[in-house]
Design an enzyme around this catalytic site. Structure first.
Site, short mmCIF file in Angstrom:
data_model
loop_
_atom_site.label_atom_id
_atom_site.label_comp_id
_atom_site.label_asym_id
_atom_site.label_seq_id
_atom_site.Cartn_x
_atom_site.Cartn_y
_atom_site.Cartn_z
N MET A 68 24.28 7.98 2.10
CA MET A 68 24.18 9.32 2.67
C MET A 68 24.49 9.31 4.17
O MET A 68 25.12 10.24 4.68
CB MET A 68 22.78 9.89 2.42
N LYS B 299 -17.66 -0.19 6.18
CA LYS B 299 -18.23 -1.26 5.33
C LYS B 299 -19.73 -1.09 5.11
O LYS B 299 -20.22 -1.27 4.00
CB LYS B 299 -17.94 -2.61 5.97
N GLU C 217 0.82 -1.23 0.00
CA GLU C 217 0.00 0.00 0.00
C GLU C 217 0.84 1.27 0.00
O GLU C 217 0.43 2.29 -0.54
CB GLU C 217 -0.95 0.01 1.19
N PHE D 157 -12.00 -6.34 14.30
CA PHE D 157 -10.92 -6.88 13.48
C PHE D 157 -10.52 -5.86 12.41
O PHE D 157 -11.36 -5.34 11.69
CB PHE D 157 -11.38 -8.19 12.82
N GLN D 158 -9.24 -5.59 12.33
CA GLN D 158 -8.65 -4.65 11.37
C GLN D 158 -9.23 -3.24 11.49
O GLN D 158 -9.38 -2.53 10.50
CB GLN D 158 -8.78 -5.18 9.93
C1 LIG Z 1 12.22 5.37 5.22
C2 LIG Z 1 13.54 5.99 5.54
N1 LIG Z 1 14.34 5.45 6.46
C3 LIG Z 1 15.53 6.01 6.76
C4 LIG Z 1 15.94 7.15 6.13
C5 LIG Z 1 17.27 7.80 6.50
N2 LIG Z 1 18.18 7.79 5.33
C6 LIG Z 1 18.33 8.85 4.52
S1 LIG Z 1 19.36 8.56 3.25
C7 LIG Z 1 19.67 7.01 3.78
C8 LIG Z 1 20.62 6.11 3.03
C9 LIG Z 1 20.09 5.73 1.71
O1 LIG Z 1 20.90 4.70 1.19
P1 LIG Z 1 20.75 4.21 -0.29
O2 LIG Z 1 19.34 4.04 -0.66
O3 LIG Z 1 21.64 3.05 -0.51
O4 LIG Z 1 21.24 5.46 -1.13
P2 LIG Z 1 22.64 6.20 -1.24
O5 LIG Z 1 22.65 7.28 -0.22
O6 LIG Z 1 23.71 5.18 -1.03
O7 LIG Z 1 22.61 6.73 -2.63
C10 LIG Z 1 18.95 6.73 4.96
C11 LIG Z 1 19.04 5.48 5.70
C12 LIG Z 1 15.05 7.72 5.19
N3 LIG Z 1 15.32 8.85 4.56
N4 LIG Z 1 13.88 7.11 4.89
#
Ligand SMILES: Cc1ncc(C[n+]2csc(CCOP(=O)(O)OP(=O)(O)O)c2C)c(N)n1
Length: 566
Positions: A480, A161, A49, A111-112
């Protein structure tokens, strides 16, 4: 003749011109699913979703229409929350329809059952729990109106529902009657005049364009104004594509990963004209050092956005396009004698910007035999697609490299989760954009971490014959965050290494898509060319330099002139 709530709902959606619903069925909404095939509405069955909401969000951004989502109660509804929050932060028009347990048992932990109206109160523009079938049509009409009118945003409609099952007379209202919500579209002429006078006096002007320029369709007016006044333009991440990224007046993006010239120019300007931008901390850096000597003009449809983060000298509440048209009328009338007469002479400023530009803050070296640089992959994607693709991104370094190295020249071609920055956005977003534009090339620039958050949507791409391309910049890290650990935590890497990742090529093939890989710089172009030739979903695993960083970088909370350059 009476119709069931399900029939009323679907008929109302058709009246609103809905062509596609992104959804996932469940017990309480089976009545709606039962009737859906007999309508003209296309249903795209996603695999999660959250992905339904991202896809609908991206469909809305790419097409300018309202995106629609249909999910069941409880877990179906809670799975939409991240997507809704992302759309809310980025002001995207959505209508999210959730199933709910029968009205008689609401509050009984049925439920749900989940209080999705309560849960999403702070991340929707408005939400409804429909209690009577008689009111359903009017609520749907209102929901669509609210989603796109004024500052766009997600609207949630919770459908118990029994409300869906019960019968009522179908009457679709012609107009929405709302006393409480009356956004100001027309920019005030006095404020426009004040802004124009400031523009004529400015010696160091900068225009900052945000996502509002794109959602209000003001990109042409922005270009005309910038060219007439010869004002340099920067944008936020959300504003990319709102001004041609190849234009001589283009400064590049502003903020934490903005260009040297954009950040220096905004810090030193004496007039900042912000259009449909909301002064996010990623853009302003340290607030009290954000353009300290400048007068600020802020044009925004949402009055609560003005003066929220920074002090504004000339607030203009209204639709960005409307305000720009009015400004252009003034420049047309008074252009000759006042603008050309030298009232707005800022040639020295443009020379200064040219000097800053020479710092080349966006540069990298691609060694012939070295590891693949992620920037090089993005630049090759740009070169081979001639800038004509719709680019979606995941979140992290991949997102910033896409923003920096793909030069967006048209609005609605860069689709990213800006405000919320949620990983897992890019692939479902690519599906939504591809459905909005079946003939266009859609590419998700991804990280190996983010792609794993919604990679199951490859199945949706294959099933629906959506020939999206996924370019994973695979650095085997949550890049990042690793970059933060490298720069600010003395390389104490923890919980950012992504060992144990799947073989993306095989995984892609397992879903029935095509998997490709590039491990050397010499393979980048041929692999991309092959991917672009194939008319099916393709995932490419680019093995890139593991510890590459995104530059420029402004440390969080520092002034935007405090840039680490490499
Ligand atoms: C749902 C979610 N969880 C955690 C983060 C924190 N976060 C920001 S960038 C990042 C790393 C992303 O890694 P990747 O997708 O491998 O991309 P890269 O930076 O290596 O290009 C994280 C964990 C986020 N932005 N969104």
């Amino acid at each position: 003749m009476e119709s069931s709530g399900a029939e009323i709902l679907l008929e109302s959606l058709m009246r609103e011109g809905v062509e596609v619903i992104f959804g996932y069925p469940g017990g309480v909404i089976t009545d709606i699913y039962d009737k859906l095939p007999s309508t003209k509405i296309r249903h795209v069955l996603v695999r999660h979703e959250q992905a339904a909401v991202h896809a609908a969000d991206s469909y809305a951004r790419a097409s300018g229409k309202v995106g629609v989502v249909l999910v069941t109660s409880g877990p179906g509804a809670t799975n939409t929350v991240t997507g809704i929050a992302s759309a809310y932060m980025d002001s995207v028009p959505l209508v999210v329809l959730t199933g709910q347990v029968p009205t008689g048992v609401i509050g009984n932990d049925a439920f749900q059952e989940v209080d999705i109206v309560g849960i999403t109160r702070s991340c929707t523009k408005h939400n409804y729990l429909v209690k009577e079938t008689e009111k359903l049509a009017a609520i749907i009409k209102e929901a669509f109106h609210l989603a796109s009118f004024g500052r766009p945003g997600p609207i949630l409609v919770d459908l118990p529902k029994d409300v869906i099952a019960r019968k009522a007379e179908f009457r679709y209202p012609r107009k929405v009657k709302m006393r409480s919500y009356k956004p100001t579209y027309e920019a005030h002429p006095k404020q426009i005049r004040k802004a124009f006078e400031l523009m004529l006096q400015a010696k160091k002007p900068v225009i900052l364009a945000g996502g509002g320029v794109i959602s209000s369709g003001a990109h042409r007016e922005l270009k005309t104004l910038a060219e007439k006044m010869r004002f340099p333009v920067t944008t936020t991440l959300m504003g990319l594509g709102g001004f041609p990224g190849t234009h001589e007046l283009w400064l590049g993006m502003l903020g934490m990963h903005g260009t040297y010239q954009a950040n220096m120019a905004v810090a030193a300007c004496d007039l900042l004209i912000a259009i449909g931008a909301r002064f996010d901390d990623r853009v302003t850096g340290k607030l009290d050092e954000f353009c300290p000597d400048a007068k600020l003009i802020h044009i925004d449809i949402d009055p609560t956005s003005i003066k929220k983060n920074v002090d504004i000298h000339v607030p203009i509440v209204g639709d960005c396009r409307n305000a720009l048209v009015k400004l252009l009328n003034l420049t047309a009338k008074e252009f000759k004698d006042r603008v050309r007469g030298g009232a707005s002479d800022h040639r020295a400023w443009l020379r200064q910007i040219k000097a800053w530009r020479e710092t080349y803050s966006l540069k990298y070296d691609q060694a012939k035999d070295g590891p693949i640089k992620p920037q090089y992959v993005v630049e090759e994607i740009y070169r081979l697609t001639k800038g004509n693709a719709i680019i979606t991104t995941e979140v992290g370094q991949n997102q910033m490299w896409a923003a920096q190295y793909y030069h967006f020249t048209k609005p609605r071609t860069f689709i990213t989760s800006g405000g919320l920055g949620c990983m897992g956005f890019g692939l479902p977003a690519a599906l939504g954009a591809q459905i909005a534009h079946p003939k266009k090339l859609v590419i998700d620039i991804a990280g190996d971490g983010s792609i794993q958050m919604n990679i199951q949507e490859l199945a949706t791409a294959v099933e629906n014959k959506l020939p999206v391309k996924v370019a994973i910049l695979n650095n085997q890290y949550l890049g990042m965050v690793r970059q933060f650990q490298e720069i600010f935590y003395n390389k104490r890497y923890f919980a950012t290494s992504l060992t144990g990742a799947p073989d993306f090529v095989k995984l892609s093939e397992a879903y029935g898509a095509v998997g490709l890989r590039a491990e050397k710089p010499s393979e980048v172009t041929p692999v991309l060319e092959e991917a672009l030739r194939i008319k099916r979903p393709v995932l490419i695993d680019f093995r890139v330099e593991q510890e590459e960083c995104v530059y420029p970088m402004v440390p969080a909370g520092a002034p935007i002139t405090n840039m680490l350059l490499a």
